[in-house]
Design a protein around this motif. Structure first.
Motif, PDB file in Angstrom:
ATOM      1  N   SER A   1      12.181  15.458  -4.881  1.00  0.00           N
ATOM      2  CA  SER A   1      11.153  15.443  -5.912  1.00  0.00           C
ATOM      3  C   SER A   1      10.462  14.084  -5.935  1.00  0.00           C
ATOM      4  N   ASP A   2       9.209  14.084  -6.363  1.00  0.00           N
ATOM      5  CA  ASP A   2       8.439  12.844  -6.453  1.00  0.00           C
ATOM      6  C   ASP A   2       8.234  12.414  -7.901  1.00  0.00           C
ATOM      7  N   THR A   3       8.892  13.043  -8.852  1.00  0.00           N
ATOM      8  CA  THR A   3       8.706  12.682 -10.248  1.00  0.00           C
ATOM      9  C   THR A   3       9.415  11.368 -10.562  1.00  0.00           C
ATOM     10  N   VAL A   4       8.958  10.684 -11.616  1.00  0.00           N
ATOM     11  CA  VAL A   4       9.563   9.411 -12.013  1.00  0.00           C
ATOM     12  C   VAL A   4      10.955   9.635 -12.608  1.00  0.00           C
TER      13      VAL A   4
ATOM     14  N   GLU B   1      12.851  12.205   9.711  1.00  0.00           N
ATOM     15  CA  GLU B   1      13.173  12.532   8.317  1.00  0.00           C
ATOM     16  C   GLU B   1      11.900  12.561   7.469  1.00  0.00           C
ATOM     17  N   PRO B   2      11.805  13.480   6.491  1.00  0.00           N
ATOM     18  CA  PRO B   2      10.616  13.522   5.630  1.00  0.00           C
ATOM     19  C   PRO B   2      10.627  12.396   4.603  1.00  0.00           C
ATOM     20  N   VAL B   3       9.456  11.925   4.237  1.00  0.00           N
ATOM     21  CA  VAL B   3       9.298  10.913   3.190  1.00  0.00           C
ATOM     22  C   VAL B   3       8.593  11.591   2.025  1.00  0.00           C
ATOM     23  N   VAL B   4       9.329  11.845   0.955  1.00  0.00           N
ATOM     24  CA  VAL B   4       8.810  12.637  -0.168  1.00  0.00           C
ATOM     25  C   VAL B   4       8.125  11.755  -1.202  1.00  0.00           C
ATOM     26  N   GLN B   5       8.705  10.606  -1.506  1.00  0.00           N
ATOM     27  CA  GLN B   5       8.181   9.744  -2.563  1.00  0.00           C
ATOM     28  C   GLN B   5       6.847   9.109  -2.169  1.00  0.00           C
ATOM     29  N   LYS B   6       5.872   9.153  -3.081  1.00  0.00           N
ATOM     30  CA  LYS B   6       4.535   8.615  -2.797  1.00  0.00           C
ATOM     31  C   LYS B   6       4.576   7.096  -2.602  1.00  0.00           C
ATOM     32  N   ASN B   7       5.408   6.384  -3.375  1.00  0.00           N
ATOM     33  CA  ASN B   7       5.440   4.934  -3.221  1.00  0.00           C
ATOM     34  C   ASN B   7       5.967   4.528  -1.848  1.00  0.00           C
ATOM     35  N   LYS B   8       6.962   5.266  -1.329  1.00  0.00           N
ATOM     36  CA  LYS B   8       7.458   4.973   0.012  1.00  0.00           C
ATOM     37  C   LYS B   8       6.427   5.331   1.077  1.00  0.00           C
ATOM     38  N   GLN B   9       5.634   6.380   0.819  1.00  0.00           N
ATOM     39  CA  GLN B   9       4.572   6.739   1.762  1.00  0.00           C
ATOM     40  C   GLN B   9       3.529   5.638   1.851  1.00  0.00           C
ATOM     41  N   ASN B  10       3.206   5.028   0.699  1.00  0.00           N
ATOM     42  CA  ASN B  10       2.230   3.935   0.701  1.00  0.00           C
ATOM     43  C   ASN B  10       2.790   2.690   1.398  1.00  0.00           C
ATOM     44  N   GLU B  11       4.096   2.427   1.200  1.00  0.00           N
ATOM     45  CA  GLU B  11       4.712   1.264   1.840  1.00  0.00           C
ATOM     46  C   GLU B  11       4.788   1.435   3.348  1.00  0.00           C
ATOM     47  N   GLN B  12       5.026   2.667   3.804  1.00  0.00           N
ATOM     48  CA  GLN B  12       5.196   2.928   5.231  1.00  0.00           C
ATOM     49  C   GLN B  12       3.954   3.578   5.849  1.00  0.00           C
TER      50      GLN B  12
END
Length: 219
Positions: free
Chosen positions: A60-63, A29-40
């Motif tokens: 989307s990666d917007t807040v 599965e794709p990971v779109v959110q930047k915060n989840k990318q940093n965590e994983q």
């Protein structure tokens, strides 16, 4: 462990069933959110040579993006008018924010800190409080229809929670606008009250009373 808890544990395997997909099983599965990318980051580093599924159009990666709000907009939408549905949900969240802010201003002492004024958090909390774990389904055995308790998937439980919130809001008096009625229902559900929470509890109570027929699900 109670009967509902045991069935809920057994249902955890149902969410992983692969019914049909255009992608082979080894695609991730794709990971779109930047915060989840940093965590994983460490886990994603091992997947450099693993093919990834394409992200959906609404990802989307917007807040400002939130999955719960997007689903609520889809359920409110009628005849494809998503712009109207989005404005109705925005007015609902605004009314929730105003109501909670008024309560906070009227509160005294330490009670002010206990009041949550974040409308999006209250919406998620309301949906979580309305999610059913089980539902009853009619199964015919020996010419008799039995109401058998069956665990439901996570996706369907969220769908039922949002559907019940909208139905409860639309059943109220027609002279009041939908954002106002929906705001009342969300606030009630966020505090564990209201018709939707009672409907969920009644469904669980019915499943508990029909627990003797649970084995018909496998027979």
């Amino acid at each position: 462990m109670s009967f509902l808890s045991r069935l809920a544990v057994k249902s955890s395997g149902f969410s992983g069933i692969r019914w049909m997909s255009v992608y082979p099983q080894h695609y991730v599965e794709p990971v779109v959110q930047k915060n989840k990318q940093n965590e994983q980051k460490n886990e994603l580093a091992k997947l450099h040579h693993v093919p990834i599924k394409a992200a959906v159009n609404k990802a989307s990666d917007t807040v400002f993006h939130d999955d719960t709000k997007e689903k609520m907009v889809n359920y409110i939408t009628k005849k494809g008018n998503s712009a109207l549905a989005r404005s109705l949900l925005s007015k609902t969240l605004e009314l929730i924010k105003r109501t909670q802010t008024e309560h906070m201003n009227l509160a005294k002492g330490d009670d002010k800190d206990k009041i949550n004024t974040n409308a999006e958090t209250l919406l998620k909390q309301a949906v979580e409080n309305c999610r059913p774990l089980l539902q009853v389904t009619a199964i015919k055995r020996g010419g008799v229809n039995y109401q058998v308790p069956v665990p439901i998937t996570t996706k369907r439980s969220y769908f039922l929670a949002m559907k019940w919130l909208l139905e409860a809001a639309r059943e109220k008096e027609r002279k009041v606008s939908l954002p106002e009625k929906l705001a009342w229902e969300i606030l009630d559900a966020a505090h564990g009250q209201g018709r939707v929470v009672k409907r969920k509890d009644d469904l669980h109570r019915q499943c508990e009373s029909n627990r003797a027929y649970a084995h018909y699900r496998w027979s």
